[in-house]
Design a protein around this motif. Structure first.
Motif, short mmCIF file in Angstrom:
data_model
loop_
_atom_site.label_atom_id
_atom_site.label_comp_id
_atom_site.label_asym_id
_atom_site.label_seq_id
_atom_site.Cartn_x
_atom_site.Cartn_y
_atom_site.Cartn_z
N ASN A 166 0.87 -1.17 0.00
CA ASN A 166 0.00 0.00 0.00
C ASN A 166 0.90 1.22 0.00
N SER A 167 1.30 1.66 -1.19
CA SER A 167 2.29 2.74 -1.30
C SER A 167 2.07 3.57 -2.55
N PRO A 168 2.15 4.91 -2.41
CA PRO A 168 2.05 5.79 -3.57
C PRO A 168 3.39 6.00 -4.26
N GLY A 169 4.45 5.39 -3.74
CA GLY A 169 5.76 5.53 -4.35
C GLY A 169 6.68 6.42 -3.53
N GLY A 170 7.69 6.96 -4.19
CA GLY A 170 8.67 7.79 -3.50
C GLY A 170 10.04 7.67 -4.14
N ALA A 171 11.06 7.47 -3.30
CA ALA A 171 12.45 7.48 -3.76
C ALA A 171 12.74 6.28 -4.65
N PRO A 172 13.24 6.50 -5.86
CA PRO A 172 13.53 5.38 -6.77
C PRO A 172 14.65 4.47 -6.26
N THR A 173 15.65 5.03 -5.61
CA THR A 173 16.76 4.19 -5.14
C THR A 173 16.30 3.22 -4.07
N GLN A 174 15.51 3.70 -3.11
CA GLN A 174 15.01 2.80 -2.06
C GLN A 174 14.05 1.77 -2.64
N SER A 175 13.29 2.15 -3.65
CA SER A 175 12.41 1.18 -4.33
C SER A 175 13.24 0.06 -4.91
N GLY A 176 14.33 0.43 -5.58
CA GLY A 176 15.20 -0.58 -6.18
C GLY A 176 15.90 -1.44 -5.15
N LEU A 177 16.38 -0.83 -4.07
CA LEU A 177 17.10 -1.59 -3.03
C LEU A 177 16.20 -2.61 -2.35
N VAL A 178 14.99 -2.21 -2.01
CA VAL A 178 14.07 -3.13 -1.34
C VAL A 178 13.67 -4.26 -2.29
N ALA A 179 13.37 -3.91 -3.55
CA ALA A 179 12.98 -4.94 -4.53
C ALA A 179 14.11 -5.94 -4.76
N GLU A 180 15.33 -5.45 -4.87
CA GLU A 180 16.48 -6.34 -5.08
C GLU A 180 16.72 -7.25 -3.88
N ARG A 181 16.49 -6.72 -2.68
CA ARG A 181 16.66 -7.53 -1.48
C ARG A 181 15.61 -8.65 -1.42
N ILE A 182 14.41 -8.34 -1.83
CA ILE A 182 13.36 -9.36 -1.87
C ILE A 182 13.74 -10.47 -2.84
N ARG A 183 14.23 -10.10 -4.02
CA ARG A 183 14.61 -11.10 -5.01
C ARG A 183 15.79 -11.94 -4.51
N GLN A 184 16.74 -11.32 -3.84
CA GLN A 184 17.89 -12.05 -3.33
C GLN A 184 17.45 -13.11 -2.32
N LEU A 185 16.59 -12.74 -1.38
CA LEU A 185 16.12 -13.68 -0.37
C LEU A 185 15.25 -14.77 -0.99
N ALA A 186 14.43 -14.40 -1.96
CA ALA A 186 13.56 -15.38 -2.61
C ALA A 186 14.37 -16.41 -3.38
N ASP A 187 15.39 -15.96 -4.08
CA ASP A 187 16.24 -16.89 -4.83
C ASP A 187 17.04 -17.78 -3.91
N ASP A 188 17.54 -17.22 -2.80
CA ASP A 188 18.30 -18.02 -1.84
C ASP A 188 17.43 -19.09 -1.20
N LYS A 189 16.20 -18.73 -0.88
CA LYS A 189 15.29 -19.65 -0.19
C LYS A 189 14.57 -20.57 -1.17
N GLY A 190 14.42 -20.14 -2.41
CA GLY A 190 13.73 -20.95 -3.41
C GLY A 190 12.24 -21.03 -3.19
N VAL A 191 11.63 -19.92 -2.77
CA VAL A 191 10.18 -19.89 -2.55
C VAL A 191 9.54 -18.81 -3.42
N PRO A 192 8.29 -18.99 -3.80
CA PRO A 192 7.60 -17.97 -4.60
C PRO A 192 7.24 -16.75 -3.77
N VAL A 193 7.17 -15.60 -4.42
CA VAL A 193 6.74 -14.35 -3.79
C VAL A 193 5.51 -13.85 -4.52
N ILE A 194 4.48 -13.52 -3.75
CA ILE A 194 3.22 -13.04 -4.33
C ILE A 194 2.92 -11.67 -3.76
#
Length: 300
Positions: A92-120
């Motif tokens: 639930n977000s209207p957006g904001g800083a592009p760098t923080q958007s990228g950092l959080v998204a990349e961290r999610i992908r890193q953890l998902a790939d390490d754990k091997g679980v789907p993200v919805i």
């Protein structure tokens, strides 16, 4: 006592002891083991990504903020369960800083790939601009039929106070080393070359945003000229454009997909000062006004 008598007595005592242990073991085996069922149950972790995306913490912001520092602990907890089936992002977000958007998204992908679980990802009121950038970190995106989704673009807003200073007879004194250091100074007259520079920067950031969406959504995206024009759509139109994979809410879809799993919300750890609401009052008020302006763009 004879040896025969000793043998009979020993056998009688052994049978009595064995019978006692047998009854005890039976009773113990019937007792519930605390935490055993919880440990064996599958888990779907939920991470709440609510608020404006900004590098600064803001204790007075009514709907919170999102940045890598604020969500790191929640992400680690979410992906740390042993019997993890999936991770759900409640956005639930209207957006904001592009760098923080990228950092959080990349961290999610890193953890998902390490754990091997789907993200919805599940869009609530709004998953726009940086909020949609976060949603694209998921393998699937769902929205409510009333959710606002999209706003794939870049915006900068500010104020100009040059005439205000002139009206009150205030002299602006600005000293720099480097001709570009005072670009877009709000107390100086606007320069065309500064606006041109900003437009180029916007174009570069927009291209990166579009590239990320195409990378994550792939062939699911519709062939439409309006897809990347910065507009925002309700859930059904977002589905038509391929920005989401379906309509629905988190609990219904998770229950349908993982009927035996337990839904567990991973809460982030809050710093002590944030819990107490300690900070600069003036800065906090300005942040609150800025955050309110971002939400108001979507009527929220």
């Amino acid at each position: 006592m004879s040896q025969a008598g000793l043998a009979v007595g020993f056998e009688r005592d052994h049978r009595k002891y064995a019978g006692s242990m047998s009854r005890k073991d039976t009773l113990v085996s019937r007792l519930p083991v605390l935490g055993d069922r919880a440990e064996r149950k599958d888990v779907v972790s939920v991470v709440k990504l609510h608020g404006v995306i900004t590098p600064q913490a803001s204790p007075l912001a009514a709907r919170g903020v999102i940045n890598l520092a604020s969500v790191e602990s929640a992400l680690k907890r979410a992906f740390g369960h042993e019997r993890l089936k999936a991770v759900a992002l409640q956005i639930n977000s209207p957006g904001g800083a592009p760098t923080q958007s990228g950092l959080v998204a990349e961290r999610i992908r890193q953890l998902a790939d390490d754990k091997g679980v789907p993200v919805i990802a599940f869009a609530e009121d709004v998953a726009a601009s940086g909020g949609y950038w976060l949603a694209c970190a998921a393998d699937e995106i769902y929205a409510h039929r009333t959710s606002l989704v999209g706003s794939i673009g870049v915006v900068t807003n500010s104020f100009g106070f040059a005439r205000l200073l002139e009206r009150f007879g205030i002299e602006r004194r600005l000293y720099t080393s480097g001709e570009a250091k005072s670009r877009l100074d709000p107390f100086s007259p606007e320069k065309p070359e500064d606006v041109e520079w900003l437009n180029k920067l916007h174009t570069q950031l927009h291209d990166l945003f579009v590239e990320w969406v195409k990378q994550r959504r792939g062939s699911r995206l519709a062939e439409s000229e309006e897809l990347f024009n910065g507009d925002v759509w309700l859930g059904p139109k977002a589905l038509e454009l391929g920005l989401v994979d379906g309509l629905g809410n988190l609990r219904d879809i998770v229950k349908q997909r993982y009927p035996e799993a337990e839904i567990v919300v991973a809460e982030p750890k809050k710093p002590l000062l944030a819990k107490l609401g300690v900070g600069s009052p003036a800065a906090a008020v300005l942040d609150a006004v800025h955050h309110r302006s971002l939400w108001s763009r979507f009527g929220l």
